[in-house]
Design an enzyme around this catalytic site. Sequence first.
Site, PDB file in Angstrom:
ATOM      1  CB  CYS A  44       2.894  -5.032  -9.691  1.00  0.00           C
ATOM      2  SG  CYS A  44       1.128  -4.820  -9.331  1.00  0.00           S
ATOM      3  CB  CYS A  70       1.427  -7.500 -12.251  1.00  0.00           C
ATOM      4  SG  CYS A  70       0.874  -5.930 -12.949  1.00  0.00           S
ATOM      5  CG  ASP A  76      -8.510  -9.054   0.833  1.00  0.00           C
ATOM      6  OD1 ASP A  76      -8.556  -7.928   0.323  1.00  0.00           O
ATOM      7  OD2 ASP A  76      -7.714  -9.349   1.760  1.00  0.00           O
ATOM      8  CG  HIS A 102       0.520  -2.072 -13.275  1.00  0.00           C
ATOM      9  ND1 HIS A 102       0.505  -2.632 -12.017  1.00  0.00           N
ATOM     10  CD2 HIS A 102       0.920  -0.783 -13.106  1.00  0.00           C
ATOM     11  CE1 HIS A 102       0.900  -1.734 -11.135  1.00  0.00           C
ATOM     12  NE2 HIS A 102       1.158  -0.601 -11.773  1.00  0.00           N
ATOM     13  CG  ASN A 118      -9.382   1.871  -0.309  1.00  0.00           C
ATOM     14  OD1 ASN A 118     -10.423   2.490  -0.059  1.00  0.00           O
ATOM     15  ND2 ASN A 118      -8.983   0.839   0.420  1.00  0.00           N
ATOM     16  CB  THR A 146      -2.025  -1.022   1.244  1.00  0.00           C
ATOM     17  OG1 THR A 146      -2.953  -2.070   0.972  1.00  0.00           O
ATOM     18  CG2 THR A 146      -2.493  -0.220   2.433  1.00  0.00           C
ATOM     19  CG  HIS A 168      -2.665  -4.072 -10.166  1.00  0.00           C
ATOM     20  ND1 HIS A 168      -1.815  -4.713 -11.059  1.00  0.00           N
ATOM     21  CD2 HIS A 168      -3.920  -4.274 -10.640  1.00  0.00           C
ATOM     22  CE1 HIS A 168      -2.527  -5.253 -12.034  1.00  0.00           C
ATOM     23  NE2 HIS A 168      -3.813  -5.008 -11.794  1.00  0.00           N
ATOM     24  CG  HIS A 202      -7.269  -3.467  -5.219  1.00  0.00           C
ATOM     25  ND1 HIS A 202      -6.097  -2.745  -5.359  1.00  0.00           N
ATOM     26  CD2 HIS A 202      -7.650  -3.303  -3.931  1.00  0.00           C
ATOM     27  CE1 HIS A 202      -5.792  -2.182  -4.207  1.00  0.00           C
ATOM     28  NE2 HIS A 202      -6.722  -2.497  -3.321  1.00  0.00           N
ATOM     29  CG  HIS A 250     -11.526  -3.776  -1.370  1.00  0.00           C
ATOM     30  ND1 HIS A 250     -10.742  -4.556  -0.555  1.00  0.00           N
ATOM     31  CD2 HIS A 250     -10.736  -2.723  -1.730  1.00  0.00           C
ATOM     32  CE1 HIS A 250      -9.542  -4.002  -0.412  1.00  0.00           C
ATOM     33  NE2 HIS A 250      -9.515  -2.882  -1.114  1.00  0.00           N
TER      34      HIS A 250
END
Length: 148
Positions: free
Chosen positions: A4, A7, A30, A46, A87, A95, A98, A100, A102
């Site tokens: 991952c 991770c 990013d 995770h 997302n 995509t 894990h 996240h 934004h």
Amino acid sequence: MPNCLFCDIAQKKEQSSIVYEDELCIAFMDIFPLGTGHVLVIPKKHGVLLNELEQNLQAHIFSIGNKIVSAQRKAGFGVKGTNFLLNDGKAANQTVPHIHLHLIPREKGDFLKAIPKIALHVTGVFGRRTSRETLNAQAKLIREHLLT
Ligand code: AMP
Ligand code: ZN
């Protein structure tokens, strides 16, 4: 969690430009930004979908995200507005599996510029990486404003 990427970033096995870190989460630039100064906030633990996290950890991610957005704005990123985007699942264009959040700084009238980048993100083909030097400099600027 084997294989991952996020991770590995949380455990510092993979390079990143860190904006903020505590015992529960880490935030970093990013590498294929949708806006200048784009930050991701992730739980260190995770999980793929948001509802895999305890309520207090979900709230913590958003609370830290809010503080980072204030710092981004003080640093000159997203002064006019920001997309908080999560997302949640593959069909929602996630995509990296894990969780996240934004924090995407926007500029007035940047939509046309953003469309091709968004199209690439959705397919998982991200285009050109931003250089590590640029990401480190942006992270430093945001970090400094987190302290004020
Ligand atoms: P999502 O499409 O919501 O899963 O978002 C994944 C995000 O991770 C994208 O915005 C990518 O640009 C970003 N990303 C992929 N690899 C890295 C990396 N090594 N460091 C920082 N961000 C990354
Ligand atoms: Zn993970």
